[in-house]
Design a protein around this motif. Structure first.
Motif, PDB file in Angstrom:
ATOM      1  N   TYR A 227      55.689  35.988  27.479  1.00  0.00           N
ATOM      2  CA  TYR A 227      55.565  35.961  28.978  1.00  0.00           C
ATOM      3  C   TYR A 227      57.096  36.051  29.404  1.00  0.00           C
ATOM      4  O   TYR A 227      57.945  35.163  28.969  1.00  0.00           O
TER       5      TYR A 227
ATOM      6  N   HIS B  88      57.782  39.832  35.949  1.00  0.00           N
ATOM      7  CA  HIS B  88      56.966  40.884  35.726  1.00  0.00           C
ATOM      8  C   HIS B  88      55.504  40.629  36.189  1.00  0.00           C
ATOM      9  O   HIS B  88      55.153  39.509  36.274  1.00  0.00           O
TER      10      HIS B  88
ATOM     11  N   TYR C 271      51.922  40.876  35.309  1.00  0.00           N
ATOM     12  CA  TYR C 271      50.898  41.240  34.379  1.00  0.00           C
ATOM     13  C   TYR C 271      49.513  41.443  34.752  1.00  0.00           C
ATOM     14  O   TYR C 271      49.130  41.004  35.733  1.00  0.00           O
TER      15      TYR C 271
ATOM     16  N   ILE D  70      46.695  42.439  27.589  1.00  0.00           N
ATOM     17  CA  ILE D  70      47.538  42.234  28.512  1.00  0.00           C
ATOM     18  C   ILE D  70      48.790  43.119  28.699  1.00  0.00           C
ATOM     19  O   ILE D  70      49.043  43.370  27.536  1.00  0.00           O
TER      20      ILE D  70
ATOM     21  N   HIS E 236      52.000  45.214  31.230  1.00  0.00           N
ATOM     22  CA  HIS E 236      52.825  45.421  32.388  1.00  0.00           C
ATOM     23  C   HIS E 236      53.743  46.403  32.555  1.00  0.00           C
ATOM     24  O   HIS E 236      53.872  47.175  31.620  1.00  0.00           O
TER      25      HIS E 236
ATOM     26  N   ASP F 250      51.681  43.959  26.086  1.00  0.00           N
ATOM     27  CA  ASP F 250      52.152  42.580  25.767  1.00  0.00           C
ATOM     28  C   ASP F 250      51.523  41.774  24.696  1.00  0.00           C
ATOM     29  O   ASP F 250      51.931  40.951  23.705  1.00  0.00           O
TER      30      ASP F 250
ATOM     31  N   TYR G 169      50.355  33.845  30.935  1.00  0.00           N
ATOM     32  CA  TYR G 169      50.916  34.808  31.307  1.00  0.00           C
ATOM     33  C   TYR G 169      50.646  34.762  32.807  1.00  0.00           C
ATOM     34  O   TYR G 169      51.110  35.847  33.705  1.00  0.00           O
TER      35      TYR G 169
ATOM     36  N   ALA H  55      48.195  48.682  34.235  1.00  0.00           N
ATOM     37  CA  ALA H  55      49.601  48.715  34.651  1.00  0.00           C
ATOM     38  C   ALA H  55      49.991  49.702  35.339  1.00  0.00           C
ATOM     39  O   ALA H  55      50.991  49.773  36.173  1.00  0.00           O
TER      40      ALA H  55
ATOM     41  N   GLU I 239      49.011  48.993  38.748  1.00  0.00           N
ATOM     42  CA  GLU I 239      49.593  47.527  39.228  1.00  0.00           C
ATOM     43  C   GLU I 239      50.160  47.535  40.545  1.00  0.00           C
ATOM     44  O   GLU I 239      49.667  46.927  41.471  1.00  0.00           O
TER      45      GLU I 239
END
Length: 478
Positions: free
Chosen positions: A295, A299, A301, A319, A321, A330, A357, A449, A452
């Motif tokens: 993390y 960001h 996430y 996960i 980003h 990630d 995260y 992502a 997002e």
């Protein structure tokens, strides 16, 4: 039977390798153990414990040499009431020639063998007539059908599509000491019904007490000494014996198409017919050696989960980003242990990762109704049902992958599943008998992502609208 036979290592201790070194000085501990397990482990009645050996390693890891040495042991040393005939079936004429060359050079390098055998066009024959080692291409097992043998070896079966040859050369059921030894790197056709696929599944299941499964690959390893090493070392247990060491693999990576490098040097399956994703692009999008990205503040996430009932499939959390133009994976993790497992324990593990995260929402499908939605929400993580089905997730993922915008973690199971996705009619899915839980979670997170920023704008708009409603009518929600 056991008392009448010197062990393989006793035999090998009297031999020299082709360059004049003592043979045992060229054999790593794992290879010595393989020969002892395969050829010198016994049941209570004195008969061999194993009658089937499946040995898989990447190229240049002495697979063929071990096969030939095992045949010499069974032909020259093993005492049997039957003949000591041995057959080695190579993948093709070229491989048969290579195998035969090794066998003939071993004879020349070892006078104690040379005095007892005659060298033939396609093999080695004992002078006392008690047996021969015949080395043939797989398409030419003439004379082998229906005969009893002490040893039946298969060198490189990665191209076999059917079990026909194994059925034709099935061991004599009246002989308790016959052994079938298969050595190969992984199959081009990784699906049920293909011999190497079926044999691997049997080995992994571990329910055949007379099968010895020895497998070293970038994704799976039966040897605990190598199982936790990086994929290059896991697939190449003899790397230390190479003059160039790891530099050889770096060279091969540059020179070979990635799908060939994976199969030859990581002992991983080839891409299937109808593969959805391009092999080279998946491999080139994978950051070598990177297992997770911790993390970092700043960001946003997102997380996608592919849950499982715990009986056969993995439960997987991914996960990701977005950073500049890149969609970065990630984290991609599964439950602790292999199936079967308690899926609620997986939820607890995933919740801890989400908290690490700073994520308070996860997206997934509607598997098992609202069961897992409730479990996540009881732990303070809201669960959003994906508005895309599996095919739509993969279709959203592919353009960014092909555009070079995706960075993937170096996780062999993830890579294998992405590379074995196929187009089946109008759907994108795994093949029968395979899995895509890791691929689905990762692709889902990457797709999220990409969305997002827009998603967070929509979420903020909803909050703002609700605040306006509450200002206009404080009792609107009561």
């Amino acid at each position: 039977m056991r008392q009448d036979n010197p062990s393989p290592l006793e035999f090998f201790s009297r031999l020299r390798w082709l360059d004049g070194r003592d043979l045992l000085d060229t054999m790593e501990e794992y290879r010595r153990e393989l020969h002892m397990q395969a050829l010198y482990t016994f049941r209570g009645d004195g008969s061999p414990l194993y009658n089937f050996v499946l040995s898989g390693r990447a190229k240049k890891n002495w697979k063929t040499t071990d096969l030939v040495l095992a045949a010499f042991y069974r032909n020259l040393v093993w005492h049997s009431a039957h003949n000591n005939d041995c057959y080695i079936l190579a993948n093709d004429e070229g491989q048969a020639g290579d195998d035969l060359t090794i066998a003939k050079k071993l004879v020349e390098a070892n006078p104690i063998i040379k005095r007892d055998v005659n060298v033939l066009v396609k093999g080695i024959k004992r002078k006392d007539g008690a047996g021969a080692i015949m080395i043939l291409p797989a398409g030419d097992p003439t004379g082998a059908h229906g005969k009893t043998a002490s040893f039946i070896g298969f060198d490189e079966i990665h191209g076999y599509k059917t079990h026909d040859l194994f059925e034709a050369l099935a061991p004599d059921p009246t002989r308790q000491d016959t052994i079938t030894w298969i050595t190969s790197y992984d199959t081009i056709y990784n699906s049920p019904g293909v011999p190497l696929y079926d044999f691997k599944q049997a080995g992994k299941a571990g329910n055949d007490p007379r099968m010895l499964f020895s497998w070293y690959s970038g994704e799976y390893c039966t040897d605990p000494r190598f199982a936790e090493l990086p994929s290059d070392e896991r697939a190449n247990p003899s790397m230390a014996s190479w003059p160039e060491g790891p530099a050889y693999l770096a060279q091969q990576r540059r020179r070979l198409p990635s799908h060939k490098f994976r199969r030859l040097h990581l002992n991983l399956p080839g891409a299937p017919d109808g593969a959805f994703l391009d092999n080279d692009i998946v491999v080139n999008s994978t950051i070598s050696g990177l297992r997770h990205i911790p993390y970092e503040p700043g960001h946003n996430y997102v997380a996608f989960v592919d849950m499982s009932g715990g009986s056969s499939d993995d439960a997987v959390l991914a996960i990701a980003h977005k950073e500049d133009r890149y969609r970065r994976l990630d984290l991609c993790i599964s439950q602790d242990g292999k199936p079967p497992f308690n899926p609620r324990n997986a939820v607890r593990k995933f919740v801890r990762a989400l908290q690490d995260y700073h994520i308070d929402e996860v997206t997934g499908d509607n598997y098992a109704g609202l069961t897992f939605k409730s479990d996540f929400e009881l732990a303070g993580i809201s669960y959003r049902s994906s508005d895309k089905n599996k095919t739509e997730i993969y279709e959203a993922f592919e353009p960014h992958l092909n555009g070079g915008d995706v960075e993937l973690l170096d996780l062999p199971k993830l890579q294998e599943q992405l590379l074995t996705l196929v187009v089946r009619g109008a759907k994108i899915d795994h093949r029968p008998g395979d899995h895509d839980d890791w691929a689905n979670a990762a692709a889902g997170a990457i797709a999220l992502a990409n969305e997002e920023k827009a998603y967070h704008v929509r979420k903020w708009d909803e909050v703002e609208k609700r605040q306006h409603r509450e200002m206009a009518d404080p009792l609107a929600d009561f």
